[in-house]
Every structure is written in C-alpha cells, then in structure tokens.
Design a protein around this motif. Structure first.
Motif, short mmCIF file in Angstrom:
data_model
loop_
_atom_site.label_atom_id
_atom_site.label_comp_id
_atom_site.label_asym_id
_atom_site.label_seq_id
_atom_site.Cartn_x
_atom_site.Cartn_y
_atom_site.Cartn_z
N LEU A 112 0.80 -1.22 0.00
CA LEU A 112 0.00 0.00 0.00
C LEU A 112 0.84 1.28 0.00
O LEU A 112 0.50 2.23 -0.73
N PRO A 113 1.94 1.37 0.75
CA PRO A 113 2.74 2.60 0.71
C PRO A 113 3.36 2.87 -0.67
O PRO A 113 3.85 3.98 -0.91
N ALA A 118 -2.76 6.19 -4.02
CA ALA A 118 -3.04 6.51 -2.61
C ALA A 118 -2.59 7.92 -2.25
O ALA A 118 -3.11 8.52 -1.30
N TYR A 119 -1.63 8.48 -3.01
CA TYR A 119 -1.11 9.82 -2.73
C TYR A 119 -1.83 10.91 -3.53
O TYR A 119 -1.56 12.09 -3.33
N VAL A 139 -1.51 2.61 9.49
CA VAL A 139 -0.71 3.77 9.92
C VAL A 139 0.60 3.31 10.54
O VAL A 139 1.67 3.87 10.27
N ARG A 140 0.53 2.26 11.37
CA ARG A 140 1.72 1.82 12.09
C ARG A 140 2.82 1.30 11.17
O ARG A 140 4.00 1.46 11.46
N GLN A 141 2.44 0.67 10.05
CA GLN A 141 3.49 0.15 9.17
C GLN A 141 4.25 1.28 8.47
O GLN A 141 5.32 1.07 7.90
N MET A 142 3.69 2.52 8.53
CA MET A 142 4.36 3.66 7.91
C MET A 142 4.99 4.60 8.93
O MET A 142 5.41 5.71 8.60
N SER A 150 4.78 9.21 6.16
CA SER A 150 3.69 8.81 7.05
C SER A 150 2.39 8.61 6.29
O SER A 150 2.23 9.07 5.14
N PHE A 151 1.45 7.97 6.92
CA PHE A 151 0.12 7.74 6.35
C PHE A 151 -0.57 9.06 6.03
O PHE A 151 -1.42 9.12 5.14
#
Length: 311
Positions: A112-113, A118-119, A139-142, A150-151
C-alpha cells in the motif's frame, strides 16, 4: 465481472533468481532440434510449444487481486502486487477504490505505501475489513523507522468500514458476504455476487473439518460459487509438517471446492520456495487429483501474475 491477478505469492515477495532463469534456458536447450531453428516460422512454433513454466512465470509479488464490475473497482488485499496495479494505467476514471483486506499480516499490506493512487488527493478509498482498528494497522506500518513517509501523506479521502461476517451488504449492486477462516490472528474470505455470478476470494486459509459444516455463514460465501481463489500453498507432506501455520494443501482445496459445488478453482498464495517448475507440477497433481476423485468437471488452474479472466 473481470478479475485480474496482480500478486499471487504467499508470505513474502519472491523474485525469480538467476539460477531459475538458467534452469529455464537449459530446459529450452534440451528440447531444441535443428529443425526448430530452420526458419522464423519454425522458431515461432517451437517457442509457442514450450511448457508454460519455461516460457513464463507464476510471479513473485504478494497478494493483490482486482475485480472490476461495471467500472466499479474492488481491490482484494494490498500486497506488493498493488504497486504494479498502480503503475499499470489500468485505473478507474472516477478514482474511487473499494479496498478489501482479508487480514493484516505484512504480506497483505506491504504494497500500500507504494500504490501511487493513494497519494493522489482526488482519490477516494473505501476500506473494508473485519478489523475495527484497520486504520491503526496501516498507519503503524508507515511509522518511522519502518517507512520514510507517514500515512498522512495519503489522500485524505480514506474511509474505513468494519464488516461483520455473516451479514451481507451491497456496493453498487454487488452483493458481498464474508466469513471467518482458520489462520493465526484470523483471516476472512469474501464472496462477490453480480448478475447471477459468484466469485470467492479465500486466501490464508487452513482448511479444517468445521469448514465442511453447512453453517449458514460459510454456505452464503461458498455454496455454488462459479469461481474461487483459494489458498493452496503446500503439498500434503508440507501441510502435515506445518500444521497450524494457517495454509492448506492443494488437494484439500480441491476437496473443499467439491464439497461446496464450486465450478472453478484458482490455486493461490504460492509457497515462496517453489519455482515455476514446482508450481506446474503442483497444478498437474491437483488436476489429476480432481480426476481421481471423479470430479473432472471442476476446472483447476494456477493463479499467475498478469492473468485476467471474466465471469
């Protein structure tokens, strides 16, 4: 209903290795004859006659499956395959994505990042899962030091929806059901029904005897499906050794499909240590097993990156 595989590998991304490429080249050399290179036409026929495990590859990206129904975009899991989807140009014109998560193990969220849309501030994401803290998991994985962005850099249009297994709902005429399956930390399967066709996504599943019980929650998802994408990561021997790891053997997948009267099975979430030759052998064994139990009417196929089909 159009389905496209963007990532089919389980556990972690698995790029094809130089040794595997060399093995493919050797397999070609062993098959070729002087007549096969006499002309351009002969060379073309020779190449087209090669087994698929030599001429192509199953793929090494982790799970991501796309469904498109009348320009409504459904994305199932965000493994590394979602990065390829984001760069494909094969994106909805309205920039609206319905993103479903079977669970939040890393191989299902790590792409996903790297998903360009997504951006985009104009993108809209409706995120569906059975996890009430889904946003927190993403959120935590980023968070630093795991990822440099960051998310908060994502589109502000991320809307999170908690679904309840056994309670159907609709998105633009597509009926969706879900059920909890056996996997460490829990995993959820989904069915998508539209105009008399039913497609089921059931990754990260260790099939147990209870999955063959005619419980209404399971029946609503699986019974009489036209097609299922189903976890078949292991051989039988490996499934015995890795009991409670949360994955199934290919023959269990066939038994499961027979029980629920499912017409077509795509073996999915492939073991990262298996190369293309091994995957082809598993497919052949699965097709033989379907014939052996006198259910040759079931179509058994291998989920491969880039493969697309319609229901």
């Amino acid at each position: 209903m159009k389905i496209h595989f963007w990532g089919v590998r389980g556990s972690l991304p698995t790029p094809i290795t130089p040794q595997q490429i060399q093995s493919k080249i050797m397999a070609v050399v062993q098959r070729i004859t002087p007549k096969d290179i006499e002309s351009e036409d002969a060379r073309s026929k020779f190449v087209s006659s090669l087994p698929s495990w030599i001429f192509g590859t199953t793929g090494g990206n982790t799970p991501c499956v796309e469904i498109n129904v009348n320009d409504n975009e459904f994305i199932l899991d965000a493994g590394t395959g979602i990065r390829v989807l984001g760069k494909s140009g094969n994106l909805p014109s309205d920039k609206h994505y319905n993103l479903f998560f079977s669970h939040f193990h890393w191989d299902h969220i790590q792409g996903l990042p790297f998903f360009d849309p997504a951006y985009d501030p104009n993108s809209v994401f409706d995120v569906y899962s059975a996890c009430e803290d889904a946003k927190d998991a993403l959120v935590r994985q980023m968070h630093q030091p795991f990822y440099p962005v960051s998310f908060e850099a994502f589109s502000k249009n991320f809307n999170f929806h908690t679904i309840k297994p056994g309670i159907p709902f609709e998105i633009n005429g597509v009926k969706i059901n879900s059920a909890e399956m056996c996997h460490p930390g829990k995993s959820y399967c989904f069915s998508f029904e539209y105009e008399g066709k039913k497609f089921v996504y059931a990754t990260d599943v260790e099939l147990k005897s209870k999955d063959y019980a005619m419980a209404e929650e399971k029946a609503a998802v699986f019974r009489n499906a036209d097609c299922i994408v189903l976890d078949a990561q292991y051989t039988v021997e490996e499934a015995f050794r890795k009991e409670n790891w949360g994955h199934s053997a290919f023959c269990y997948a066939i038994d499961f499909a027979v029980y629920w009267n499912i017409k077509k099975v795509y073996l999915f979430h492939h073991e990262p240590t298996y190369d293309d030759k091994k995957m082809n052998a598993i497919l052949q064994a699965a097709q033989w097993y379907a014939r052996y139990i006198e259910h040759s009417d079931i179509e058994v196929l291998l989920a491969k990156e880039g493969l697309e089909f319609e229901l």
